[in-house]
Design a protein around this motif. Structure first.
Motif, PDB file in Angstrom:
ATOM      1  N   GLY A 187      20.120  -0.118 -74.111  1.00 21.99           N
ATOM      2  CA  GLY A 187      21.324  -0.856 -73.731  1.00 21.99           C
ATOM      3  C   GLY A 187      21.729  -0.636 -72.292  1.00 21.99           C
ATOM      4  O   GLY A 187      22.574  -1.372 -71.764  1.00 21.99           O
ATOM      5  N   ASP A 188      21.127   0.352 -71.609  1.00 25.64           N
ATOM      6  CA  ASP A 188      21.441   0.592 -70.202  1.00 25.64           C
ATOM      7  C   ASP A 188      20.864  -0.514 -69.324  1.00 25.64           C
ATOM      8  O   ASP A 188      19.884  -1.198 -69.687  1.00 25.64           O
ATOM      9  CB  ASP A 188      20.874   1.936 -69.737  1.00 25.64           C
ATOM     10  N   LEU A 189      21.457  -0.658 -68.154  1.00 20.19           N
ATOM     11  CA  LEU A 189      20.925  -1.551 -67.121  1.00 20.19           C
ATOM     12  C   LEU A 189      19.989  -0.733 -66.239  1.00 20.19           C
ATOM     13  O   LEU A 189      20.248   0.447 -65.976  1.00 20.19           O
ATOM     14  CB  LEU A 189      22.056  -2.140 -66.285  1.00 20.19           C
ATOM     15  N   ILE A 190      18.916  -1.349 -65.796  1.00 22.81           N
ATOM     16  CA  ILE A 190      17.926  -0.665 -64.958  1.00 22.81           C
ATOM     17  C   ILE A 190      17.900  -1.334 -63.589  1.00 22.81           C
ATOM     18  O   ILE A 190      17.697  -2.550 -63.481  1.00 22.81           O
ATOM     19  CB  ILE A 190      16.520  -0.716 -65.585  1.00 22.81           C
ATOM     20  N   MET A 191      18.124  -0.545 -62.543  1.00 20.83           N
ATOM     21  CA  MET A 191      18.057  -1.062 -61.174  1.00 20.83           C
ATOM     22  C   MET A 191      16.885  -0.432 -60.434  1.00 20.83           C
ATOM     23  O   MET A 191      16.723   0.793 -60.440  1.00 20.83           O
ATOM     24  CB  MET A 191      19.347  -0.782 -60.402  1.00 20.83           C
ATOM     25  N   SER A 192      16.078  -1.269 -59.813  1.00 18.95           N
ATOM     26  CA  SER A 192      15.009  -0.763 -58.960  1.00 18.95           C
ATOM     27  C   SER A 192      15.632  -0.269 -57.654  1.00 18.95           C
ATOM     28  O   SER A 192      16.403  -0.993 -57.021  1.00 18.95           O
ATOM     29  CB  SER A 192      13.987  -1.864 -58.675  1.00 18.95           C
ATOM     30  N   VAL A 222      12.554   7.645 -70.242  1.00 21.85           N
ATOM     31  CA  VAL A 222      12.625   8.513 -69.073  1.00 21.85           C
ATOM     32  C   VAL A 222      12.568   7.624 -67.839  1.00 21.85           C
ATOM     33  O   VAL A 222      11.779   6.671 -67.794  1.00 21.85           O
ATOM     34  CB  VAL A 222      11.452   9.525 -69.060  1.00 21.85           C
ATOM     35  N   ILE A 223      13.433   7.899 -66.851  1.00 24.00           N
ATOM     36  CA  ILE A 223      13.423   7.069 -65.642  1.00 24.00           C
ATOM     37  C   ILE A 223      12.895   7.875 -64.461  1.00 24.00           C
ATOM     38  O   ILE A 223      13.329   8.992 -64.203  1.00 24.00           O
ATOM     39  CB  ILE A 223      14.821   6.487 -65.328  1.00 24.00           C
ATOM     40  N   GLY A 224      11.936   7.288 -63.755  1.00 27.11           N
ATOM     41  CA  GLY A 224      11.369   7.900 -62.562  1.00 27.11           C
ATOM     42  C   GLY A 224      12.225   7.612 -61.349  1.00 27.11           C
ATOM     43  O   GLY A 224      13.228   6.895 -61.413  1.00 27.11           O
ATOM     44  N   ARG A 225      11.798   8.128 -60.196  1.00 34.84           N
ATOM     45  CA  ARG A 225      12.635   8.025 -58.994  1.00 34.84           C
ATOM     46  C   ARG A 225      12.670   6.627 -58.389  1.00 34.84           C
ATOM     47  O   ARG A 225      13.398   6.390 -57.429  1.00 34.84           O
ATOM     48  CB  ARG A 225      12.164   9.035 -57.959  1.00 34.84           C
ATOM     49  N   ALA A 275      17.210   3.432 -61.219  1.00 36.75           N
ATOM     50  CA  ALA A 275      18.447   4.083 -61.641  1.00 36.75           C
ATOM     51  C   ALA A 275      18.895   3.433 -62.943  1.00 36.75           C
ATOM     52  O   ALA A 275      18.638   2.238 -63.167  1.00 36.75           O
ATOM     53  CB  ALA A 275      19.532   3.927 -60.580  1.00 36.75           C
ATOM     54  N   ALA A 276      19.543   4.211 -63.813  1.00 35.07           N
ATOM     55  CA  ALA A 276      20.092   3.692 -65.068  1.00 35.07           C
ATOM     56  C   ALA A 276      21.603   3.549 -64.913  1.00 35.07           C
ATOM     57  O   ALA A 276      22.273   4.458 -64.395  1.00 35.07           O
ATOM     58  CB  ALA A 276      19.757   4.623 -66.223  1.00 35.07           C
ATOM     59  N   ILE A 277      22.132   2.419 -65.330  1.00 33.39           N
ATOM     60  CA  ILE A 277      23.564   2.127 -65.184  1.00 33.39           C
ATOM     61  C   ILE A 277      24.134   1.761 -66.540  1.00 33.39           C
ATOM     62  O   ILE A 277      23.599   0.883 -67.233  1.00 33.39           O
ATOM     63  CB  ILE A 277      23.783   0.973 -64.186  1.00 33.39           C
ATOM     64  N   LYS A 278      25.208   2.418 -66.929  1.00 33.53           N
ATOM     65  CA  LYS A 278      25.874   2.091 -68.192  1.00 33.53           C
ATOM     66  C   LYS A 278      26.928   1.031 -67.903  1.00 33.53           C
ATOM     67  O   LYS A 278      28.055   1.335 -67.509  1.00 33.53           O
ATOM     68  CB  LYS A 278      26.485   3.348 -68.809  1.00 33.53           C
ATOM     69  N   GLY A 279      26.546  -0.216 -68.083  1.00 32.73           N
ATOM     70  CA  GLY A 279      27.451  -1.316 -67.780  1.00 32.73           C
ATOM     71  C   GLY A 279      27.318  -2.435 -68.786  1.00 32.73           C
ATOM     72  O   GLY A 279      26.300  -2.536 -69.484  1.00 32.73           O
TER      73      GLY A 279
END
Length: 404
Positions: free
Chosen positions: A289-294, A310-313, A316-320
């Motif tokens: 359900g998180d948003l993923i930003m490159s 798991v998110i790499g560098r 970023a994961a955004i709870k929106g």
């Protein structure tokens, strides 16, 4: 099976004969457009008879009207009558995208073709659609590319096209049936492509209208009952942002029971995380359900995840909510993130770039309305995108099975 007895794997009922070897020049007349003193750029006018140029071969589709095409006067048209395009003609670019051809349909008005275009006029007009499709097969396209002159800007001439080897059925009836089948496929592909293009334009326009522009705290279009000014905030004060941290490379795997790893844009398909790589090490986490930003090239590109990952560098994961997703998509489309990352050797965003971004936010009720509206548009866009991809895959498979 001997080479002279080749047959396609899939055929219409009643056809069993092997296909015969021919050359394109044996079954069509091929002509180059006017050069030099015959046609100058000075001859072009703002409203006249349109001329096809090399610009219209990037996708194999021609414009449906003369908008954007160079045009000549009625007097020049009479002088250039040998270069008229008729319904059923097939055109190639002489330079650049030399392996892509386009078919002139009966719905297009009278056009000419320029000196950078080759016209292929089939001897059997009823087989035009079949020949157009045959020239789209990978074997034929590869042959044309291989024999083109030059690498940086490949070019072809009438002789290259005339000597292009083809395999085709002797029966004109089989040719016509194949032509009709692929015409129907192409028509469906064009239909969904136009719907997809129209919806993406509608979404872009509505993002501009339903989000404030030019420093105003009020959008141009709003749902009934909402009149308050939107509030300016820092993105980091509005949503929780988690910057990625890559696990050790030795922990990467292709084992689905491990953690899904999202490293960057390559792990997103049609805006959603598509598992590609796994890891046994938990570093930073995104919840379903998180948003993923490159955060690396392309910095600012957005997606969503339906998985815990798991998110790499690179992300970023955004709870929106859906509103935040559309807001961030608009910021990306407007070039906001690109402007922030300019100047760096490698386009990237850091935590401060994202958390300190100024955003305008309405109350929760208006956020929900806006989010629901754009989610509905996105679902329609995805629907036509999937249908388009499916039809293109069907066509690709049929080209392989129904031609030799």
């Amino acid at each position: 099976m001997q080479d002279n007895e080749k047959k396609p794997a899939l055929r219409f009922k009643g056809f069993t004969d092997p296909w015969e070897q021919r050359k394109l020049g044996d079954i069509s007349e091929i002509k180059t457009g006017p050069f030099g003193s015959t046609l100058h750029a000075d001859d072009y006018v703002s409203d006249g008879i349109p001329i096809i140029t090399t610009e219209h071969f990037k996708t194999g589709s021609l414009p449906i009207d003369k908008c954007g095409l160079p045009q000549v006067s009625e007097n020049d048209f009479s002088r250039l009558s040998a270069y008229i395009l008729n319904a059923g003609d097939i055109v190639f670019s002489r330079v650049g995208s030399v392996d892509i051809n386009a078919l002139i349909t009966p719905f297009q008005s009278t056009w000419l073709f320029s000196g950078r275009v080759l016209r292929v006029r089939p001897q059997n007009k009823n087989s035009s659609q079949f020949l157009h499709t045959l020239l789209e097969t990978e074997d034929v396209k590869n042959d044309i590319r291989t024999r083109a002159v030059g690498q940086t800007m490949p070019s072809i001439n009438t002789e290259i096209l005339k000597t292009t080897p083809l395999r085709l059925p002797e029966s004109t009836l089989e040719q016509e049936q194949l032509g009709k089948y692929f015409l129907n496929l192409d028509t469906l592909i064009t239909l969904h492509q136009r719907k997809y293009d129209k919806l993406t334009k509608v979404k872009k326009a509505m993002l501009e209208k339903m989000f404030p522009e030019n420093g105003s705290p009020y959008p141009e279009i709003r749902f009934k009952g909402f009149t308050d000014a939107w509030e300016q905030r820092k993105l980091g004060d509005t949503v929780q942002i988690t910057m990625g941290q890559s696990p050790d490379g030795s922990t990467y795997s292709d084992v689905p029971s491990d953690y899904i790893l999202v490293q960057g844009n390559a792990d997103l398909q049609n805006g959603w995380v598509s598992p590609r790589v796994w890891t046994s090490q938990m570093t930073k986490k995104a919840d379903a359900g998180d948003l993923i930003m490159s955060v690396r090239a392309p910095a600012g590109a957005m997606g969503k995840t339906a998985y815990n990952a798991v998110i790499g560098r690179g992300v970023a994961a955004i709870k929106g909510n859906e509103f935040i997703y559309q807001l961030l998509e608009k910021m990306d489309s407007d070039g906001y993130w690109k402007a922030l990352s300019c100047g760096s050797t490698f386009e990237s965003l850091n935590s401060d770039n994202i958390k300190n971004a100024d955003v305008l936010i309405p109350d929760v009720a208006e956020q929900e309305k806006i989010g629901e509206y754009f989610l509905a548009i996105d679902r329609l866009i995805t629907l036509h995108q999937r249908k388009l991809e499916k039809l293109k895959n069907i066509k690709k498979a049929c080209l392989e099975k129904m031609f030799v």
